[in-house]
Motif scaffolding. Sequence first.
Motif, PDB file in Angstrom:
ATOM      1  N   GLU A 117      -4.207   9.435  35.094  1.00  0.00           N
ATOM      2  CA  GLU A 117      -3.631  10.097  34.468  1.00  0.00           C
ATOM      3  C   GLU A 117      -4.356   9.852  33.093  1.00  0.00           C
ATOM      4  O   GLU A 117      -4.713   8.938  32.326  1.00  0.00           O
ATOM      5  N   THR A 118      -3.418  10.767  32.313  1.00  0.00           N
ATOM      6  CA  THR A 118      -4.216  11.757  31.063  1.00  0.00           C
ATOM      7  C   THR A 118      -3.111  11.412  30.249  1.00  0.00           C
ATOM      8  O   THR A 118      -1.465  11.939  30.926  1.00  0.00           O
ATOM      9  N   THR A 119      -3.360  11.138  28.825  1.00  0.00           N
ATOM     10  CA  THR A 119      -1.721  11.292  27.858  1.00  0.00           C
ATOM     11  C   THR A 119      -2.168  11.712  26.622  1.00  0.00           C
ATOM     12  O   THR A 119      -3.167  12.012  25.974  1.00  0.00           O
ATOM     13  N   LEU A 120      -1.452  13.338  26.353  1.00  0.00           N
ATOM     14  CA  LEU A 120      -1.258  13.620  25.036  1.00  0.00           C
ATOM     15  C   LEU A 120      -0.886  13.927  24.275  1.00  0.00           C
ATOM     16  O   LEU A 120      -0.262  13.600  24.591  1.00  0.00           O
ATOM     17  N   GLN A 121      -1.348  13.548  22.685  1.00  0.00           N
ATOM     18  CA  GLN A 121      -0.504  13.134  21.782  1.00  0.00           C
ATOM     19  C   GLN A 121      -0.516  14.247  20.759  1.00  0.00           C
ATOM     20  O   GLN A 121      -1.370  14.397  20.427  1.00  0.00           O
ATOM     21  N   TYR A 122       1.036  14.981  20.447  1.00  0.00           N
ATOM     22  CA  TYR A 122       0.984  15.981  19.453  1.00  0.00           C
ATOM     23  C   TYR A 122       1.832  15.379  18.814  1.00  0.00           C
ATOM     24  O   TYR A 122       2.737  14.522  18.990  1.00  0.00           O
ATOM     25  N   ILE A 123       1.527  16.242  17.682  1.00  0.00           N
ATOM     26  CA  ILE A 123       2.790  16.317  16.354  1.00  0.00           C
ATOM     27  C   ILE A 123       3.056  17.435  16.031  1.00  0.00           C
ATOM     28  O   ILE A 123       2.259  18.494  16.684  1.00  0.00           O
ATOM     29  N   ILE A 124       4.435  17.868  15.755  1.00  0.00           N
ATOM     30  CA  ILE A 124       4.660  19.229  15.950  1.00  0.00           C
ATOM     31  C   ILE A 124       5.366  19.358  14.720  1.00  0.00           C
ATOM     32  O   ILE A 124       6.325  18.606  13.677  1.00  0.00           O
ATOM     33  N   ARG A 125       5.227  20.376  13.838  1.00  0.00           N
ATOM     34  CA  ARG A 125       5.500  20.851  12.263  1.00  0.00           C
ATOM     35  C   ARG A 125       5.800  22.473  11.903  1.00  0.00           C
ATOM     36  O   ARG A 125       5.146  22.971  12.447  1.00  0.00           O
ATOM     37  N   ASP A 126       7.256  22.169  10.776  1.00  0.00           N
ATOM     38  CA  ASP A 126       6.983  23.377  10.608  1.00  0.00           C
ATOM     39  C   ASP A 126       8.597  23.166   9.687  1.00  0.00           C
ATOM     40  O   ASP A 126       9.341  22.630   9.655  1.00  0.00           O
ATOM     41  N   HIS A 127       8.289  24.227   8.328  1.00  0.00           N
ATOM     42  CA  HIS A 127       8.850  24.003   7.276  1.00  0.00           C
ATOM     43  C   HIS A 127      11.163  24.242   8.135  1.00  0.00           C
ATOM     44  O   HIS A 127      11.370  24.244   7.123  1.00  0.00           O
ATOM     45  N   ASP A 128      10.573  24.892   8.518  1.00  0.00           N
ATOM     46  CA  ASP A 128      11.832  26.495   9.218  1.00  0.00           C
ATOM     47  C   ASP A 128      12.695  25.185  10.124  1.00  0.00           C
ATOM     48  O   ASP A 128      12.037  25.221  10.953  1.00  0.00           O
ATOM     49  N   MET A 129      13.748  24.907  10.253  1.00  0.00           N
ATOM     50  CA  MET A 129      14.462  24.215  10.714  1.00  0.00           C
ATOM     51  C   MET A 129      14.874  25.064  12.383  1.00  0.00           C
ATOM     52  O   MET A 129      14.564  24.519  13.254  1.00  0.00           O
ATOM     53  N   ASP A 130      15.029  26.236  11.967  1.00  0.00           N
ATOM     54  CA  ASP A 130      14.796  26.768  13.257  1.00  0.00           C
ATOM     55  C   ASP A 130      13.799  26.875  13.885  1.00  0.00           C
ATOM     56  O   ASP A 130      13.833  26.762  15.437  1.00  0.00           O
ATOM     57  N   LYS A 131      12.284  27.635  13.620  1.00  0.00           N
ATOM     58  CA  LYS A 131      11.331  26.966  14.078  1.00  0.00           C
ATOM     59  C   LYS A 131      10.692  26.107  14.770  1.00  0.00           C
ATOM     60  O   LYS A 131       9.903  25.843  15.582  1.00  0.00           O
ATOM     61  N   PHE A 132      11.634  25.201  13.716  1.00  0.00           N
ATOM     62  CA  PHE A 132      11.027  23.752  14.003  1.00  0.00           C
ATOM     63  C   PHE A 132      11.360  23.270  16.425  1.00  0.00           C
ATOM     64  O   PHE A 132      10.214  22.619  16.443  1.00  0.00           O
TER      65      PHE A 132
END
Length: 409
Positions: free
Chosen positions: A274-289
Motif C-alpha cells: 500500500e502507498t498513500t499520497l497526501q496532497y493539498i489543493i489550492r486556488d483563489h478562484d472557486m470554479d478552478k478550485f
Amino acid sequence: MQQIINRFISYITIDTESDPESNTTPSTEKQWDLANKLVEELKAIGLSDVTIDENAYIMATLPSNVEHNVPVIGFVSHFDTSPDFTGANVKPQIINDYDGKDIVLNAEENIVLSPDYFEDLLLYKGQTIITTDGTTLLGADDKAGITEIVTAMEYLINHPEIKHGKIRIGFTPDEEIGRGAHKFDVEKFGADWAYTMDGSQVGELEYENFNAAGAKIKVKGKIVHPGYAKGKMINSMYYASEFINALPRLETPECTEGYEGFFHLHDIEGDVEETTLQYIIRDHDMDKFEARKALLEKIVFDLNTKYESEIFQIEIKDQYFNMKEKVEPVMHIVDIAEEAMKAVGVTPLIKAIRGGTDGSQLSYMGLPCPNIFAGGHNFHGRYEYVPVESMQKAVDVICKIAELTAKEK
C-alpha cells in the motif's frame, strides 16, 4: 527593540510543533507549554478577562479608555509551528547591522542564507535580523505575530494618552494544520472585526486567500514473493507514480505565483502492499478550485477503469475558503489598516495570500478578519528569518489601528 527581541526569543525557544495525525486539540501536548506561559504574561502586563479554555484557546481584553461608542476590534495569532520542519531546540542567531552579504547559518553543515537566492534579504540591509542556526525553523510564523500583539497591548497600557476602544486578543493552537479556528468561540470573543498578524514581508495587507482542500489517495497493491511474482504482484508504489505523473507537472508550488493555483504532493508513504499520497489543493478562484478537486477524482476513476480494479481510493476534505467574499462588504476594516500603515511610515502591499490564516475561517464564522504582516520570511524551514525592525513596525501598526478606530466621527 531589545524588549521585542527578548520576548520573541522566549517564545521561539519553546517547541510548539503541531501534528496533523493527532485528533486532540491542541494536537500536541507541548503547545500547552507556551500557551500557559502566555496566559501568565498577559495577566502580568495588565490585560483583563484573560482566559484559556480546555483546547488552549487564549483570549484577553484591553478595556476601552474612551467614553464614546467604539467598535470592538481584535488581534489574533497562532502559537503552533509547522510540522514541515522541526521546531525543537531552536537556537536563534542575531545579526546586527546586516551588511547585505551571505549569512552563514551553520558552518559545519555549510548552510548559508544568501541574498543571491533569497533576494528579499537586501530589503533589510542595515537592520537587525534574527535567523536560525540552520537545523530548525525559527517560528516567526507566528510567534512574531504573538510578540507584536503582546508588545502593542503593553505599550497601550503604558501610554493611556493613546485613545482606543475595547480590544480583544486571541491566540490559537493548530493553525499550521488547518484547525486554528475550528474551536474558536467567535461569540465569546465578541469583536466586530479582527486582524490576524500572520503575514510575511513588512507592509503586507491581505484580504484574499486560497480556497484549500486536502486529498489522501490510497493505492492498494499485492505482495508476492518476488521470485514467483510474474502476473501476480501489484506494486502499489509503481501505480502511485502513475497517479503522480497524471497531474499537470507545472501546476505545483515551485512553478506558480500570484493567483495561480496548484496541487502539492507533500507526503508519500508506502511499500509494495500500500502507498498513500497526501496532497493539498489550492486556488483563489472557486470554479478552478472545484475543477482541481474534480480532476483528482477523474484520474482515480480513469486509472481504476484502466486496470479494471479498485486499486485507487481518494478522500478529499475542504479546509478553508477565500475570505474575500466576507471582507469585501466591510472594506472599511481594510481601509483602516491601510491608513494605519501609511501613518507609521509603512508602504501597504495589498495582495492575495498564497496560503491561508485563521482569519479565512474566522471570516466565514462571522468575524471578518484581514491579515497583516508579522515580518518573517521563508516560513516553515531552516532559512526562516525576521527583521526586528519589521516586528517593531507591526507593533506600531497595531497601536495606530486601535487609535484610528477610536476616533470620533
